[in-house]
Design a protein around this motif. Sequence first.
Motif, short mmCIF file in Angstrom:
data_model
loop_
_atom_site.label_atom_id
_atom_site.label_comp_id
_atom_site.label_asym_id
_atom_site.label_seq_id
_atom_site.Cartn_x
_atom_site.Cartn_y
_atom_site.Cartn_z
N LEU A 157 0.84 -1.20 0.00
CA LEU A 157 0.00 0.00 0.00
C LEU A 157 0.88 1.25 0.00
CD1 LEU A 157 -2.98 -0.56 2.46
CD2 LEU A 157 -2.93 -0.70 -0.04
N ARG A 158 0.40 2.29 -0.69
CA ARG A 158 1.12 3.56 -0.71
C ARG A 158 0.22 4.72 -0.31
NH1 ARG A 158 4.29 0.40 -0.47
NH2 ARG A 158 6.12 -0.04 -1.76
N ARG A 159 -1.09 4.58 -0.55
CA ARG A 159 -1.98 5.74 -0.36
C ARG A 159 -2.68 5.72 1.01
NH1 ARG A 159 -4.55 4.41 -5.48
NH2 ARG A 159 -6.53 4.67 -4.38
N HIS A 160 -2.21 4.90 1.93
CA HIS A 160 -2.83 4.90 3.26
C HIS A 160 -2.29 6.07 4.07
CE1 HIS A 160 0.93 2.71 3.53
NE2 HIS A 160 0.91 2.70 4.85
N HIS A 161 -3.12 6.61 4.96
CA HIS A 161 -2.63 7.71 5.77
C HIS A 161 -3.12 7.60 7.22
CE1 HIS A 161 -6.53 9.76 5.17
NE2 HIS A 161 -6.46 9.13 4.01
N VAL A 162 -2.25 8.05 8.09
CA VAL A 162 -2.49 7.91 9.54
C VAL A 162 -3.13 9.18 10.08
CG1 VAL A 162 -1.33 7.71 11.78
CG2 VAL A 162 -0.52 6.35 9.83
N ARG A 163 -4.15 9.00 10.90
CA ARG A 163 -4.73 10.12 11.64
C ARG A 163 -4.42 9.90 13.11
NH1 ARG A 163 -10.84 10.12 9.37
NH2 ARG A 163 -10.38 10.37 7.15
N LEU A 164 -3.88 10.93 13.73
CA LEU A 164 -3.43 10.81 15.11
C LEU A 164 -4.20 11.79 15.99
CD1 LEU A 164 -1.19 9.71 17.09
CD2 LEU A 164 0.17 11.69 16.37
N GLY A 165 -4.57 11.34 17.16
CA GLY A 165 -5.25 12.23 18.10
C GLY A 165 -5.04 11.74 19.52
N SER A 166 -5.82 12.29 20.43
CA SER A 166 -5.72 11.86 21.82
C SER A 166 -7.08 11.98 22.48
CB SER A 166 -4.69 12.72 22.57
OG SER A 166 -4.69 12.39 23.94
N VAL A 167 -7.43 10.99 23.24
CA VAL A 167 -8.70 11.07 23.99
C VAL A 167 -8.43 11.58 25.41
CG1 VAL A 167 -9.88 9.30 22.66
CG2 VAL A 167 -8.58 8.62 24.68
N ASP A 226 -9.26 19.55 22.32
CA ASP A 226 -9.33 20.85 23.00
C ASP A 226 -9.40 20.70 24.52
OD1 ASP A 226 -9.49 22.15 20.49
OD2 ASP A 226 -11.62 21.64 20.38
N PHE A 227 -9.67 19.50 24.98
CA PHE A 227 -9.83 19.28 26.43
C PHE A 227 -8.63 18.57 27.07
CE2 PHE A 227 -14.11 20.35 28.02
CZ PHE A 227 -14.61 20.89 26.85
N LEU A 228 -7.56 18.41 26.31
CA LEU A 228 -6.42 17.68 26.87
C LEU A 228 -5.79 18.45 28.02
CD1 LEU A 228 -4.54 16.27 23.73
CD2 LEU A 228 -6.40 15.26 25.08
N GLY A 229 -5.50 17.72 29.10
CA GLY A 229 -4.75 18.31 30.21
C GLY A 229 -3.28 18.38 29.83
N GLU A 230 -2.48 18.92 30.74
CA GLU A 230 -1.07 19.12 30.45
C GLU A 230 -0.36 17.81 30.10
OE1 GLU A 230 1.89 21.16 33.20
OE2 GLU A 230 0.14 22.53 33.12
N GLY A 231 -0.63 16.78 30.92
CA GLY A 231 0.06 15.49 30.73
C GLY A 231 -0.24 14.89 29.38
N ALA A 232 -1.51 14.85 29.02
CA ALA A 232 -1.90 14.23 27.76
C ALA A 232 -1.39 15.03 26.57
CB ALA A 232 -3.42 14.09 27.69
N ARG A 233 -1.37 16.35 26.72
CA ARG A 233 -0.90 17.20 25.62
C ARG A 233 0.60 16.99 25.39
NH1 ARG A 233 -2.40 20.51 22.23
NH2 ARG A 233 -4.55 20.42 22.93
N ALA A 234 1.36 16.95 26.49
CA ALA A 234 2.80 16.74 26.37
C ALA A 234 3.08 15.36 25.75
CB ALA A 234 3.46 16.85 27.74
N TYR A 262 -11.64 2.09 27.84
CA TYR A 262 -10.35 1.90 28.51
C TYR A 262 -9.21 2.63 27.78
CZ TYR A 262 -10.17 -2.14 25.23
OH TYR A 262 -10.21 -2.95 24.15
N TYR A 263 -9.51 3.17 26.64
CA TYR A 263 -8.46 3.90 25.93
C TYR A 263 -8.15 5.22 26.60
CZ TYR A 263 -8.33 0.59 22.14
OH TYR A 263 -8.16 -0.55 21.42
N ARG A 264 -6.91 5.59 26.62
CA ARG A 264 -6.55 6.91 27.12
C ARG A 264 -5.34 7.44 26.35
NH1 ARG A 264 -5.61 5.35 33.20
NH2 ARG A 264 -7.69 4.61 32.75
#
Length: 419
Positions: A157-167, A226-234, A262-264
């Motif tokens: 595969l070449r056209r796959h793309h990753v989306r990254l975020g944080s809960v 937009d709601f990430l605390g300091e730890g999660a943002r870092a 259970y994801y964090r």
Amino acid sequence: MKPQAVKGTHDVLPDEQPLWRHLLAAVELELSRAGARRLTTPVFEYSEVFDKSVGDSADLVVQKEMYSFEDRGGRQLTLRPEFTAGVLRAFIEHGMHTLPRPVKLWSAGPLFRAENVQRGRYRQFHQINLEIVGLPQALADAEAVQLLYRVLHRSGLRRHHVRLGSVGDPQDRAAYNAYLREQLAPKVEALSETSRRRLELNPMRVLDSKADQDQALLVGLKRPIDFLGEGARAHLDEVRGYLDAWGVPYEIDPAIVRGLDYYRRTAFEVHFEGIGAQSALGGGGRYDGLIERLGGPPLPGVGWAVGIERVFDALAQEGVAPVDEDRPALFLVPLDEPAVLEVTRLAIALRDHVRVEHSYQPRNPGKGLKEADRSGAAFAGLRGGSEREQGVLQVKHLASGEQAPVAEGELLRYLLERR
Ligand code: AMP
């Protein structure tokens, strides 16, 4: 009526096996080079394993989707709807927490969910799964994303793309859920039924809705990021730092959520356009706390799963179509009755070295050669009365038509030299 496979399940036909081999070989190569070892768990577990991992606030949808049953001994069992819970059950049961960390385990096999069937959504489907257990650092999250990207790249595969975020951390998540409840409560009538239920149990999951009516209500609202605390943002910044340094492409998706509570912190998906509405090839995230919840030591983990059927769909879009290279080297044709036993004995002996097939009854040369052609063999070997007298076979190269008598004892060398 013709017999039929159960709705939402499918056969993997012989012609499709090369694709399976191709993908699993790519996965095994990539993951084993990164130190991951394969783990195979049973397809069913005590229901408790999944109930515990799903948790109280999880989607009713998830619960409803499970194929659960009572066996004859009165045990409550469930066909696995995902890998993580069973893999971690095995991790705990076999004391793998004493191994050097991180422990990297990969799995592949069928999963079962009672879903509404559509393109890319089946009731028995297959996943490749990776868990990286024991490291709280962002480096483990980044490695998980990198391996997900690389595994798919290795498969072609070449056209796959990753989306990254944080809960976020649990308190960030709780704050966001409270915010969503507050924002959406006055408009609850306008939400789809599923989203209304999600709003009660796990509000974040409303973001996952594909319904236009739900998405319209979400316009202008804040996202989990937009709601990430300091730890999660870092933590997220650190993951990004590694991915940037390694040259792994990704984009930030502020609205990424995971179905189970259970994801964090880190959550990610990999997508491919052109395989229908279900464009996610896979996803994953960090699940600190889950191992403890399943009765193990308090170890953090991060993992992902990729849907094999969707990867196949994507590979087809990219024109990657592996075929079976393993054609018969030789097709043997008995020209008379005694030759039937002779060619079968020869075939059995030659199969120590090459692939050999044969006719099951005496053929005339014309029909025998046609059969040989259909088998895809490189050579046909004909055996009748005159060949018997001389201890040879008439060997014909099917592509060129070239033909020569070859002594039985010379046959293997003859084939191997002309491969
Ligand atoms: P999940 O375990 O729900 O996070 O799903 C991970 C990946 O598995 C998805 O991105 C899909 O590629 C695949 N997948 C999930 N559910 C199904 C299904 N019902 N049928 C086919 N593939 C699925």
